[in-house]
Design a protein around this motif. Sequence first.
Motif, PDB file in Angstrom:
ATOM      1  N   VAL A  52       0.866  -1.172   0.000  1.00  0.00           N
ATOM      2  CA  VAL A  52       0.000   0.000   0.000  1.00  0.00           C
ATOM      3  C   VAL A  52       0.906   1.226   0.000  1.00  0.00           C
ATOM      4  CG1 VAL A  52      -0.178   0.151   2.535  1.00  0.00           C
ATOM      5  CG2 VAL A  52      -2.001   1.119   1.081  1.00  0.00           C
ATOM      6  N   VAL A  53       0.452   2.310  -0.613  1.00  0.00           N
ATOM      7  CA  VAL A  53       1.222   3.550  -0.626  1.00  0.00           C
ATOM      8  C   VAL A  53       0.452   4.596   0.173  1.00  0.00           C
ATOM      9  CG1 VAL A  53       2.123   5.419  -2.069  1.00  0.00           C
ATOM     10  CG2 VAL A  53       2.397   3.046  -2.787  1.00  0.00           C
ATOM     11  N   LEU A  54       1.148   5.233   1.117  1.00  0.00           N
ATOM     12  CA  LEU A  54       0.537   6.176   2.047  1.00  0.00           C
ATOM     13  C   LEU A  54       1.166   7.556   1.890  1.00  0.00           C
ATOM     14  CD1 LEU A  54       0.662   3.839   5.176  1.00  0.00           C
ATOM     15  CD2 LEU A  54      -1.289   4.206   3.648  1.00  0.00           C
ATOM     16  N   SER A  55       0.321   8.577   1.819  1.00  0.00           N
ATOM     17  CA  SER A  55       0.786   9.960   1.726  1.00  0.00           C
ATOM     18  C   SER A  55       0.261  10.718   2.937  1.00  0.00           C
ATOM     19  CB  SER A  55       0.267  10.633   0.446  1.00  0.00           C
ATOM     20  OG  SER A  55       0.586   9.862  -0.697  1.00  0.00           O
ATOM     21  N   GLY A  56       1.187  11.328   3.695  1.00  0.00           N
ATOM     22  CA  GLY A  56       0.768  12.026   4.905  1.00  0.00           C
ATOM     23  C   GLY A  56       1.741  13.115   5.284  1.00  0.00           C
ATOM     24  N   GLY A  57       1.995  14.038   4.352  1.00  0.00           N
ATOM     25  CA  GLY A  57       2.963  15.099   4.621  1.00  0.00           C
ATOM     26  C   GLY A  57       4.361  14.678   4.220  1.00  0.00           C
ATOM     27  N   CYS A  58       5.350  15.274   4.841  1.00  0.00           N
ATOM     28  CA  CYS A  58       6.746  14.964   4.540  1.00  0.00           C
ATOM     29  C   CYS A  58       7.003  13.470   4.692  1.00  0.00           C
ATOM     30  CB  CYS A  58       7.657  15.751   5.480  1.00  0.00           C
ATOM     31  SG  CYS A  58       9.391  15.301   5.358  1.00  0.00           S
ATOM     32  N   GLN A  81      -4.606   2.045  11.147  1.00  0.00           N
ATOM     33  CA  GLN A  81      -4.763   2.619  12.482  1.00  0.00           C
ATOM     34  C   GLN A  81      -3.522   3.408  12.875  1.00  0.00           C
ATOM     35  OE1 GLN A  81      -5.333  -0.252  15.630  1.00  0.00           O
ATOM     36  NE2 GLN A  81      -6.260   1.254  17.011  1.00  0.00           N
ATOM     37  N   ILE A  82      -2.340   2.877  12.605  1.00  0.00           N
ATOM     38  CA  ILE A  82      -1.086   3.577  12.896  1.00  0.00           C
ATOM     39  C   ILE A  82      -0.972   4.843  12.045  1.00  0.00           C
ATOM     40  CG2 ILE A  82       1.436   3.400  12.640  1.00  0.00           C
ATOM     41  CD1 ILE A  82       1.129   0.416  13.439  1.00  0.00           C
ATOM     42  N   PHE A  83      -1.318   4.734  10.772  1.00  0.00           N
ATOM     43  CA  PHE A  83      -1.246   5.875   9.859  1.00  0.00           C
ATOM     44  C   PHE A  83      -2.131   7.018  10.340  1.00  0.00           C
ATOM     45  CE2 PHE A  83      -2.736   7.791   5.709  1.00  0.00           C
ATOM     46  CZ  PHE A  83      -1.551   8.452   5.412  1.00  0.00           C
ATOM     47  N   PHE A  84      -3.368   6.716  10.722  1.00  0.00           N
ATOM     48  CA  PHE A  84      -4.315   7.747  11.148  1.00  0.00           C
ATOM     49  C   PHE A  84      -4.042   8.251  12.563  1.00  0.00           C
ATOM     50  CE2 PHE A  84      -7.437   5.870   7.957  1.00  0.00           C
ATOM     51  CZ  PHE A  84      -7.336   6.943   7.082  1.00  0.00           C
ATOM     52  N   SER A  85      -3.390   7.445  13.387  1.00  0.00           N
ATOM     53  CA  SER A  85      -3.184   7.811  14.784  1.00  0.00           C
ATOM     54  C   SER A  85      -1.893   8.571  15.025  1.00  0.00           C
ATOM     55  CB  SER A  85      -3.204   6.553  15.650  1.00  0.00           C
ATOM     56  OG  SER A  85      -2.876   6.856  16.993  1.00  0.00           O
ATOM     57  N   VAL A  86      -0.759   8.015  14.555  1.00  0.00           N
ATOM     58  CA  VAL A  86       0.528   8.605  14.929  1.00  0.00           C
ATOM     59  C   VAL A  86       1.357   9.124  13.757  1.00  0.00           C
ATOM     60  CG1 VAL A  86       0.659   7.140  16.970  1.00  0.00           C
ATOM     61  CG2 VAL A  86       1.826   6.414  14.886  1.00  0.00           C
ATOM     62  N   ALA A  87       1.102   8.643  12.527  1.00  0.00           N
ATOM     63  CA  ALA A  87       1.964   9.027  11.405  1.00  0.00           C
ATOM     64  C   ALA A  87       1.632  10.392  10.824  1.00  0.00           C
ATOM     65  CB  ALA A  87       1.907   7.970  10.298  1.00  0.00           C
ATOM     66  N   HIS A  88       0.347  10.820  10.950  1.00  0.00           N
ATOM     67  CA  HIS A  88      -0.036  12.134  10.414  1.00  0.00           C
ATOM     68  C   HIS A  88      -1.422  12.488  10.919  1.00  0.00           C
ATOM     69  CE1 HIS A  88      -2.914  10.297   7.733  1.00  0.00           C
ATOM     70  NE2 HIS A  88      -3.008  11.352   6.957  1.00  0.00           N
ATOM     71  N   ASP A  89      -1.853  13.707  10.594  1.00  0.00           N
ATOM     72  CA  ASP A  89      -3.186  14.179  10.957  1.00  0.00           C
ATOM     73  C   ASP A  89      -4.056  14.143   9.700  1.00  0.00           C
ATOM     74  OD1 ASP A  89      -5.492  15.577  11.574  1.00  0.00           O
ATOM     75  OD2 ASP A  89      -4.477  17.293  12.471  1.00  0.00           O
ATOM     76  N   PRO A  90      -5.017  13.221   9.616  1.00  0.00           N
ATOM     77  CA  PRO A  90      -5.801  13.067   8.386  1.00  0.00           C
ATOM     78  C   PRO A  90      -6.863  14.138   8.181  1.00  0.00           C
ATOM     79  CG  PRO A  90      -6.614  11.563  10.046  1.00  0.00           C
ATOM     80  CD  PRO A  90      -5.404  12.229  10.640  1.00  0.00           C
ATOM     81  N   THR A  91      -6.954  15.114   9.080  1.00  0.00           N
ATOM     82  CA  THR A  91      -7.950  16.187   8.911  1.00  0.00           C
ATOM     83  C   THR A  91      -7.354  17.450   8.298  1.00  0.00           C
ATOM     84  OG1 THR A  91      -7.629  17.221  11.098  1.00  0.00           O
ATOM     85  CG2 THR A  91      -9.118  15.332  10.986  1.00  0.00           C
ATOM     86  N   GLN A  92      -6.050  17.462   8.048  1.00  0.00           N
ATOM     87  CA  GLN A  92      -5.414  18.641   7.462  1.00  0.00           C
ATOM     88  C   GLN A  92      -5.455  18.547   5.940  1.00  0.00           C
ATOM     89  OE1 GLN A  92      -1.777  20.188   9.129  1.00  0.00           O
ATOM     90  NE2 GLN A  92      -2.032  19.020  11.013  1.00  0.00           N
ATOM     91  N   LEU A  93      -6.031  19.552   5.296  1.00  0.00           N
ATOM     92  CA  LEU A  93      -6.209  19.547   3.849  1.00  0.00           C
ATOM     93  C   LEU A  93      -5.012  20.190   3.153  1.00  0.00           C
ATOM     94  CD1 LEU A  93      -8.071  18.962   1.422  1.00  0.00           C
ATOM     95  CD2 LEU A  93      -9.028  21.268   1.740  1.00  0.00           C
ATOM     96  N   ASN A  94      -4.366  19.418   2.298  1.00  0.00           N
ATOM     97  CA  ASN A  94      -3.243  19.912   1.493  1.00  0.00           C
ATOM     98  C   ASN A  94      -2.143  20.551   2.338  1.00  0.00           C
ATOM     99  OD1 ASN A  94      -4.477  19.040  -0.870  1.00  0.00           O
ATOM    100  ND2 ASN A  94      -5.528  20.985  -1.179  1.00  0.00           N
ATOM    101  N   ARG A  95      -1.900  19.965   3.479  1.00  0.00           N
ATOM    102  CA  ARG A  95      -0.815  20.407   4.340  1.00  0.00           C
ATOM    103  C   ARG A  95      -0.597  19.350   5.416  1.00  0.00           C
ATOM    104  NH1 ARG A  95      -0.632  25.251   6.127  1.00  0.00           N
ATOM    105  NH2 ARG A  95       0.830  24.665   7.774  1.00  0.00           N
TER     106      ARG A  95
END
Length: 240
Positions: A55-61, A122-136
């Motif tokens: 799977v490929v995940l995008s969450g900021g830097c 669960q890890i991606f949404f919890s600790v890897a990034h904030d999924p509520t930030q739009l285009n940032r």
Amino acid sequence: MFRSSQFSRLSLGIAAIGALAITGFVAAPSLAAEDAVVIPAPAMDAPASDGVQTVVLSGGCFWGVQGVFQHTAGVVNAVSGYAGGNKSTAQYDTVSTGTTGHAESVQVKYDPKKISYGKLLQIFFSVAHDPTQLNRQGPDSGTQYRSAIWTSTPEQKKVTDAYIAQLNAAKVYSKPIVTKVGPLEGFYPAEAYHQDYLTLHPNQPYIAYNDLPKVENLKKIFAENYIEKPTLVSGAKLTD
């Protein structure tokens, strides 16, 4: 030599650490982890099939996202790169303009018999990034820092959509999740100097302030999934 976006990340890290120093706190890579969002596990998960899945995940830097999953048990490999655009524009300088359609991303290959797809989410949404930030994400802004999940199977897409709906219905976050979900059409590894960046540069101010806390949160919240020794892309020696 730092490129433009790298300089921005460096200067933002220095500014933040300088602010802490003024208030009497000591700035160091061992900064206390920032608050993470503790969220429920997915009600639906993919079966533990044979073979390595992707799977490929995008969450900021991608530095921080890669670092988190390199410390996650069951992950076979986590590679920083680009997804969402064409191969011809998959270079850091070009992606940093925000005009290519690419997002900084991490290709996660995992063994579903050691870690489930739902646990990765669960890890991606919890600790890897904030999924509520739009285009940032944090100090970085632009479509290249958007939140996205690029699935490689219909089952992954089904589980991802159901999990986002579950978290939104439970109002886990104060704002709706803006993560885009779609099929993976191409992933292009980033330049070598971006790989294993968190591990190889722990004293870089941006890493110390923004990304090491994510790994600390992984260790604290998902202790059963945390491994101390990261699974590196390069196999390079660790440096201070």
